[in-house]
Design an enzyme around this catalytic site. Structure first.
Site: not given
Ligand code: INI
Length: 155
Positions: A84, A87, A90
């Site tokens: 998911i 910010a 990654h």
């Protein structure tokens, strides 16, 4: 005109399946696991022929899938996880390596490996795809693997 058509019957019979589930976002992944298991059992799989392996996260999926697929102990592998977006970038690294690696494992070993790993921008999108309004990607991955195993055995 009659065209020779090869199709996979959705009957699990004595087939052996390995489920690989990431612990990261486990409240979502558990729904995918439940969906995949329910699908396999309702299509005739024997509980004794299903193994569930839990791993840390989607990034670890390819290396584990590779060992499992190459073991010769399974007819199909079903990868379940949820990546998911957060910010930072990654997400992109984890999701890219996971999908690339899993595709590579299937080609390298010849064992069907289902991609039941959600890659979503939001938690809500993940919930929708884990057994609510957009279906259950664990079910879809299990079905795809069963069908592909049955197709491959005829080729
Ligand atoms: N792993 C996931 O399965 N889903 C995620 O959303 C996720 N995010 O966003 O970070 C994630 N990260 C962990 C990663 O898969 C590895 O386990 C970790 O980097 C250690 O190698």
């Amino acid at each position: 005109m009659s065209i020779k058509t090869i199709e996979g019957k959705l009957e699990a019979g004595k087939l052996r399946f390995a489920l690989i589930a990431a612990r990261f976002n486990d409240f979502i992944v558990d729904k995918l696991v439940a969906g995949a298991l329910d699908y396999l059992l309702r299509h005739g799989a024997d509980e004794k022929n299903i193994t569930l392996t839990r791993i840390p996260g989607a990034f670890e999926m390819p290396v584990v899938a590779r060992k499992i697929a190459a073991s010769g102990k399974y007819d199909g592998v079903i990868c379940l996880g949820a990546v998911i977006r957060g910010a930072t970038p990654h997400f992109d690294f984890v999701a890219t390596e996971c999908v690339k690696g899993i595709a590579h494992v299937a080609l390298e070993t010849g064992v069907p490996v289902g991609f039941g790993v959600l890659t979503t921008d939001t938690l809500e999108q993940a919930i929708e795809r884990a057994g609510s309004k957009a279906g259950n990607k664990g079910v879809e991955a299990a079905q795809a693997v069963l069908e592909t195993v049955r197709v491959l055995e005829q080729l």
